[in-house]
Design a protein around this motif. Structure first.
Motif, PDB file in Angstrom:
ATOM      1  N   VAL A  20       4.381   1.186   1.777  1.00  0.00           N
ATOM      2  CA  VAL A  20       4.247   0.646   3.129  1.00  0.00           C
ATOM      3  C   VAL A  20       3.450  -0.647   3.054  1.00  0.00           C
ATOM      4  CG1 VAL A  20       3.345   1.025   5.454  1.00  0.00           C
ATOM      5  CG2 VAL A  20       4.295   2.953   4.159  1.00  0.00           C
ATOM      6  N   TRP A  21       3.975  -1.709   3.642  1.00  0.00           N
ATOM      7  CA  TRP A  21       3.305  -3.006   3.614  1.00  0.00           C
ATOM      8  C   TRP A  21       2.357  -3.137   4.799  1.00  0.00           C
ATOM      9  CZ3 TRP A  21       3.994  -6.335  -0.516  1.00  0.00           C
ATOM     10  CH2 TRP A  21       4.956  -5.911  -1.439  1.00  0.00           C
ATOM     11  N   GLY A  22       1.285  -3.875   4.588  1.00  0.00           N
ATOM     12  CA  GLY A  22       0.246  -4.004   5.597  1.00  0.00           C
ATOM     13  C   GLY A  22       0.733  -4.510   6.932  1.00  0.00           C
ATOM     14  N   SER A  23       1.801  -5.307   6.921  1.00  0.00           N
ATOM     15  CA  SER A  23       2.318  -5.886   8.160  1.00  0.00           C
ATOM     16  C   SER A  23       3.058  -4.874   9.027  1.00  0.00           C
ATOM     17  CB  SER A  23       3.263  -7.050   7.834  1.00  0.00           C
ATOM     18  OG  SER A  23       4.381  -6.586   7.083  1.00  0.00           O
ATOM     19  N   ARG A  24       3.398  -3.705   8.465  1.00  0.00           N
ATOM     20  CA  ARG A  24       4.210  -2.740   9.213  1.00  0.00           C
ATOM     21  C   ARG A  24       3.648  -1.322   9.129  1.00  0.00           C
ATOM     22  NH1 ARG A  24       9.645  -3.742  10.220  1.00  0.00           N
ATOM     23  NH2 ARG A  24       9.624  -1.656  11.124  1.00  0.00           N
ATOM     24  N   ILE A  25       2.319  -1.177   9.219  1.00  0.00           N
ATOM     25  CA  ILE A  25       1.745   0.161   9.200  1.00  0.00           C
ATOM     26  C   ILE A  25       1.922   0.810  10.572  1.00  0.00           C
ATOM     27  CG2 ILE A  25      -0.322   1.537   8.755  1.00  0.00           C
ATOM     28  CD1 ILE A  25      -1.456  -0.842   7.228  1.00  0.00           C
ATOM     29  N   GLY A  38       0.829  -1.197   0.000  1.00  0.00           N
ATOM     30  CA  GLY A  38       0.000   0.000   0.000  1.00  0.00           C
ATOM     31  C   GLY A  38       0.864   1.247   0.000  1.00  0.00           C
ATOM     32  N   LEU A  39       0.226   2.400   0.047  1.00  0.00           N
ATOM     33  CA  LEU A  39       0.942   3.666  -0.010  1.00  0.00           C
ATOM     34  C   LEU A  39       0.522   4.576   1.143  1.00  0.00           C
ATOM     35  CD1 LEU A  39       0.688   4.460  -3.826  1.00  0.00           C
ATOM     36  CD2 LEU A  39       2.777   3.837  -2.587  1.00  0.00           C
ATOM     37  N   VAL A  40       1.487   5.322   1.657  1.00  0.00           N
ATOM     38  CA  VAL A  40       1.239   6.373   2.644  1.00  0.00           C
ATOM     39  C   VAL A  40       1.956   7.619   2.155  1.00  0.00           C
ATOM     40  CG1 VAL A  40       1.616   7.172   4.996  1.00  0.00           C
ATOM     41  CG2 VAL A  40       0.995   4.794   4.595  1.00  0.00           C
ATOM     42  N   GLU A  41       1.189   8.533   1.591  1.00  0.00           N
ATOM     43  CA  GLU A  41       1.746   9.810   1.121  1.00  0.00           C
ATOM     44  C   GLU A  41       2.999   9.614   0.269  1.00  0.00           C
ATOM     45  OE1 GLU A  41       2.181  11.915   4.841  1.00  0.00           O
ATOM     46  OE2 GLU A  41       0.192  12.785   4.647  1.00  0.00           O
ATOM     47  N   LEU A  80      -4.039   6.887   6.813  1.00  0.00           N
ATOM     48  CA  LEU A  80      -3.463   7.374   5.558  1.00  0.00           C
ATOM     49  C   LEU A  80      -3.159   6.257   4.568  1.00  0.00           C
ATOM     50  CD1 LEU A  80      -0.867   9.919   7.039  1.00  0.00           C
ATOM     51  CD2 LEU A  80      -3.095  10.468   6.022  1.00  0.00           C
ATOM     52  N   TRP A  81      -3.084   5.045   5.085  1.00  0.00           N
ATOM     53  CA  TRP A  81      -2.649   3.922   4.253  1.00  0.00           C
ATOM     54  C   TRP A  81      -3.707   3.564   3.217  1.00  0.00           C
ATOM     55  CZ3 TRP A  81      -3.834  -1.538   3.836  1.00  0.00           C
ATOM     56  CH2 TRP A  81      -2.834  -2.306   3.207  1.00  0.00           C
TER      57      TRP A  81
END
Length: 208
Positions: A190-195, A183-186, A202-203
């Motif tokens: 960013v991977w779902g396991s480490r948000i 996924g993306l954060v701005e 934001l993810w």
């Protein structure tokens, strides 16, 4: 018969380089913030110096990866690799390897906590090496390490190629992702396991 049969290590090096090129191309198009964190490639002399410093044999597959990218800058989004790992800088690789080998020499007798063939590659973050993945130069497998002694390898992936190709596939076809969700954060990958808790709202999960 003309020409020569490609050696296994030559094939692996090419596969790693191709997989990383796919990852880097995707990042350049979709994750500009992550792109700014990637360091340039290491020269052959730099990798040779690391090999001389550690005494470890660096597999050609790993050399191929480092030739494209020799680590990431410290940042909260440095863990852009599948599973939420950071690509370690070469000086950090040398430090971590030296610490583990010194512990093996000084504090263990018959028990094995780290082997000379185990080369740390991915870590919990750019500045935190309490856990991660190392490449076993003998078997070619990626295995996990933690802050606790590793008496037996815990295999995470059969090869560096497998890891990078699966990551590239997950980015290009997120609907097929199995190990982790990208996924993306701005503008950062960013991977779902480490948000991070601050980034949950934001993810944005990638879609096909």
């Amino acid at each position: 018969m003309t020409g020569r049969i490609p050696r296994t290590r030559d094939i692996e090096a090419r596969q790693v380089a191709d997989a990383w090129a796919r990852i880097e191309t995707w990042i350049a198009r979709h994750a500009p913030r992550t792109r700014t964190l990637l360091l340039g490639g290491a020269s052959r002399d730099t990798v040779t110096a690391l090999q001389r410093q550690t005494g470890a044999r660096i597999p050609s597959s790993l050399s191929a990866l480092w030739a494209r990218c020799a680590g990431t800058r410290a940042d909260r989004h440095s863990t852009f690799l599948m599973g939420g790992h950071a690509l370690m800088r070469l000086e950090t690789v040398a430090t971590k390897y030296g610490q583990e080998m010194e512990f093996q020499r000084r504090y263990t007798d018959s028990a094995v906590t780290w082997r000379a063939a185990w080369i740390p590659v991915f870590s919990f973050s750019a500045d935190d090496q309490t856990s991660g993945l190392y490449l076993d130069a003998e078997s070619g497998r990626l295995c996990r390490w933690t802050r606790y002694a590793q008496h037996h390898p815990e295999v995470a992936y059969e090869s560096l190629t497998e890891f990078l190709e699966e990551m590239a596939d997950s980015l290009e076809n997120p609907g097929l992702a199995t190990s982790d969700e990208p996924g993306l954060v701005e503008g950062a990958l960013v991977w779902g396991s480490r948000i991070h808790p601050d980034d949950v709202h934001l993810w944005t999960r990638l879609t096909a």
